[in-house]
Every structure is written in C-alpha cells, then in structure tokens.
Design an enzyme around this catalytic site. Structure first.
Site, mmCIF file in Angstrom:
data_model
loop_
_atom_site.group_PDB
_atom_site.id
_atom_site.type_symbol
_atom_site.label_atom_id
_atom_site.label_comp_id
_atom_site.label_asym_id
_atom_site.label_seq_id
_atom_site.Cartn_x
_atom_site.Cartn_y
_atom_site.Cartn_z
ATOM 1 N N LYS A 185 54.194 15.251 -35.427
ATOM 2 C CA LYS A 185 53.106 14.734 -36.264
ATOM 3 C C LYS A 185 52.469 13.527 -35.581
ATOM 4 C CE LYS A 185 52.944 14.649 -41.329
ATOM 5 N NZ LYS A 185 52.786 16.052 -41.581
ATOM 6 N N ARG A 236 49.400 8.581 -48.860
ATOM 7 C CA ARG A 236 49.192 9.536 -49.950
ATOM 8 C C ARG A 236 50.373 9.529 -50.911
ATOM 9 N NH1 ARG A 236 48.152 13.725 -46.673
ATOM 10 N NH2 ARG A 236 50.127 14.779 -46.994
ATOM 11 N N HIS A 289 61.342 28.099 -45.058
ATOM 12 C CA HIS A 289 61.311 26.726 -44.545
ATOM 13 C C HIS A 289 62.716 26.121 -44.555
ATOM 14 C CE1 HIS A 289 56.780 25.770 -45.398
ATOM 15 N NE2 HIS A 289 56.949 26.929 -44.798
ATOM 16 N N GLU A 306 61.715 20.066 -39.232
ATOM 17 C CA GLU A 306 61.290 21.105 -40.178
ATOM 18 C C GLU A 306 61.059 22.398 -39.398
ATOM 19 O OE1 GLU A 306 58.214 20.691 -43.609
ATOM 20 O OE2 GLU A 306 57.197 21.776 -42.006
ATOM 21 N N GLU A 346 44.334 31.579 -43.614
ATOM 22 C CA GLU A 346 44.190 30.836 -44.872
ATOM 23 C C GLU A 346 44.034 29.348 -44.582
ATOM 24 O OE1 GLU A 346 45.803 28.668 -48.447
ATOM 25 O OE2 GLU A 346 46.561 28.683 -46.420
ATOM 26 N N HIS A 347 44.813 28.858 -43.607
ATOM 27 C CA HIS A 347 44.750 27.446 -43.221
ATOM 28 C C HIS A 347 43.349 27.104 -42.705
ATOM 29 C CE1 HIS A 347 46.238 23.634 -41.609
ATOM 30 N NE2 HIS A 347 45.551 23.901 -40.516
HETATM 31 P P1 GTP Z 1 54.499 18.221 -47.929
HETATM 32 O O1 GTP Z 1 54.798 16.821 -48.269
HETATM 33 O O2 GTP Z 1 53.114 18.647 -48.260
HETATM 34 O O3 GTP Z 1 54.864 18.546 -46.505
HETATM 35 O O4 GTP Z 1 55.427 19.024 -48.894
HETATM 36 P P2 GTP Z 1 56.631 19.964 -48.556
HETATM 37 O O5 GTP Z 1 57.491 19.324 -47.547
HETATM 38 O O6 GTP Z 1 57.228 20.438 -49.836
HETATM 39 O O7 GTP Z 1 55.838 21.100 -47.837
HETATM 40 P P3 GTP Z 1 55.840 22.655 -47.920
HETATM 41 O O8 GTP Z 1 57.211 23.171 -47.703
HETATM 42 O O9 GTP Z 1 55.108 23.139 -49.112
HETATM 43 O O10 GTP Z 1 54.909 22.966 -46.667
HETATM 44 C C1 GTP Z 1 55.090 22.397 -45.416
HETATM 45 C C2 GTP Z 1 54.229 23.104 -44.390
HETATM 46 O O11 GTP Z 1 54.235 24.527 -44.613
HETATM 47 C C3 GTP Z 1 52.764 22.760 -44.369
HETATM 48 O O12 GTP Z 1 52.524 21.632 -43.608
HETATM 49 C C4 GTP Z 1 52.135 24.021 -43.753
HETATM 50 O O13 GTP Z 1 52.331 24.042 -42.339
HETATM 51 C C5 GTP Z 1 52.982 25.109 -44.349
HETATM 52 N N1 GTP Z 1 52.398 25.571 -45.621
HETATM 53 C C6 GTP Z 1 52.864 25.319 -46.861
HETATM 54 N N2 GTP Z 1 52.084 25.888 -47.790
HETATM 55 C C7 GTP Z 1 51.093 26.530 -47.143
HETATM 56 C C8 GTP Z 1 49.948 27.297 -47.570
HETATM 57 O O14 GTP Z 1 49.690 27.503 -48.737
HETATM 58 N N3 GTP Z 1 49.140 27.797 -46.586
HETATM 59 C C9 GTP Z 1 49.391 27.604 -45.264
HETATM 60 N N4 GTP Z 1 48.543 28.136 -44.380
HETATM 61 N N5 GTP Z 1 50.437 26.868 -44.836
HETATM 62 C C10 GTP Z 1 51.278 26.333 -45.748
HETATM 63 MG MG MG Z 2 56.132 19.103 -45.310
#
Ligand code: GTP
Ligand code: MG
Length: 230
Positions: free
Chosen positions: A73, A84, A148, A167, A182-183
């Site tokens: 990152k 944020r 994940h 991660e 989608e991204h």
């Molecule tokens: P954050 O604080 O947002 O990172 O929350 P989190 O750690 O719960 O994240 P989450 O597991 O939802 O997602 C982490 C990563 O997965 C994102 O940075 C994306 O790379 C990918 N990701 C998650 N949701 C989506 C989605 O709806 N669309 C796409 N294209 N990628 C996603």
């Molecule tokens: Mg994340």
C-alpha cells in the site's frame, strides 16, 4: 531497488502537510523501513506459494496457481485509510491497525485449488492465521467472490524477528475477471451505479460462478477418464 526508493519518496509529496510533520527526512526514513518490512513479508509468502505450486505440478502434472500479484500500500493510501477510519495518523498506528499494507492476490485455475492452497499455506507452522473471510461461500451483495486470508509471517533481520501481517486474496481466473472489471467500472463512475446496472453486475457474477463450477466438473470428468485409462 533504486527505482522503488524513488517511487516511495515521490509518493510522499504533499503528505507532509497532512501529517503536520516538520521533519520530512524522518518520515521518509520510517516509511522506507516499513516498506522494507512488508516487502520482506510478501516475499516470504510468495516463496511459500511458489513452492506449493511447484510441488503440485511435480505430483499432479498441472499448476493450481495461474499467476500472483503483490503490492505494498502506498503511504498516501495508508494515511487516507487511517484518516477514513478515524485512527491516529502515524507509521506506528498503521502497523498496529492495518492488516492490508502488504497484499498478495493468488489467481487459481479451479475453485478447489483455492481451498487446497489456503489449507497448505495456513497449516505451515510458521504461519499464523489471523482472519479468514470466505466471499465464495458467502458472496458480497454485489456478487464479489474470493477467499480472503490475513496471515502473520515471521521476518528475520540481523537483530531479531518481527511477525508481519499479509492480506492474501485467493480467487479463480473467472472471479478475477469479474472483480477486475467491477473495480474498473466503480472507479469510472462518478455517481452511484444505477440499481439496474448493480443487478446486471450481480447476474454476471452468478453466471461466472456457475461457469466456474461447470469447468471444474469438466476437469474432474477428464481426470477420471484419464485415471480409468491408466
Ligand atoms: P477494508 O478496510 O475496506 O480493507 O475492509 P476489509 O479489510 O474488511 O476488506 P474486504 O475484505 O472487504 O476487502 C479487501 C479487498 O478485497 C479490497 O481492497 C479489494 O481488493 C477486494 N474487494 C473487496 N470487495 C470487493 C468488491 O466488491 N469488488 C472488488 N472488485 N474488489 C473487492
Ligand atoms: Mg482490507
């Protein structure tokens, strides 16, 4: 190596203001140190995955991993995320609160490869599983699918070791196809995506998931056919 350092320093431009940091040199040095730490952890995990992929190829005559991508990152995204989440904005806070400073995306051929790779990695005794979120069994409402993992890996330096979180997103090529488009669409759209388009994207995700299952069944049939022929 020189290229990476230059990039890191360039990406600091403008952030001194946001951080109220009067000693930019100190900030740069601590960012480079952090970047080195997370890059080392990423290398540890990538090597483990490459070894598993090679071993599978040796035994089963095919690779489960199509390709991998890794990223650290940027300092800008790190501080934006801390901001944020209303967390303290500092390197220490980033290390303590963010699990996704180092990220690896593993793109597999078949759905079952995802679970096999995840199991083989997390059962290694120098890997600590911190979090597992299965967006394949439980897709996100928009249709997003991936497995994940957040794991910690020890990184050894001259003066000791540090456990570093990484991660890992594991998905099939089909899931990656949907997520990439989608991204891109999300970032192309200035306003919220209209409900009809959201629905269409969900439908595409479901069609893709169905095709993933069909391709896996085809693979199984061929495998069985070959086994019987032996
Ligand atoms: P954050 O604080 O947002 O990172 O929350 P989190 O750690 O719960 O994240 P989450 O597991 O939802 O997602 C982490 C990563 O997965 C994102 O940075 C994306 O790379 C990918 N990701 C998650 N949701 C989506 C989605 O709806 N669309 C796409 N294209 N990628 C996603
Ligand atoms: Mg994340």
């Amino acid at each position: 190596m020189m290229m990476k350092r230059t990039t890191a320093i360039t990406s600091l431009n403008g952030l001194e203001q946001m951080l109220f940091c009067d000693d930019v040199e100190v900030l740069k040095a601590s960012f480079l140190e952090m970047q080195h730490l997370y890059q080392s952890a990423t290398r540890e995990i990538s090597t483990k995955l490459e070894i598993l992929d090679d071993e599978f190829q040796f035994i089963h005559k095919r690779n489960p991993i199509h390709h991998m991508q890794s990223r650290i990152k940027s300092i800008k995204s790190i501080f934006e995320k801390l901001n944020r989440k209303e967390l303290e904005i500092s390197m220490e806070s980033a290390k303590a609160n963010l699990h996704d400073i180092a990220g690896i995306r593993v793109v597999c051929y078949y759905i079952e490869d995802i679970y096999m790779i995840a199991k083989m990695l997390t059962q290694q005794d120098d890997i600590e599983l911190i979090r597992e979120t299965d967006y394949i069994k439980n897709p996100k409402p928009n249709g997003y699918r991936s497995l994940h993992l957040v794991v910690k890996v020890p990184v050894f330096f001259s003066d000791g070791k540090e456990w570093v979180p990484v991660e890992i997103q594991i998905r099939t090529m089909a899931m990656d196809f949907w997520a990439s488009l989608e991204h891109q669409l999300k970032y192309k759209t200035i306003d919220a995506i209209p409900p009809s388009v959201v629905r269409e994207l969900q439908e595409c995700a479901d069609t893709i998931a169905d095709t993933d299952l069909r391709m896996q069944r085809i693979y199984k049939t061929i495998e069985q056919f070959n086994d019987n022929a032996d």
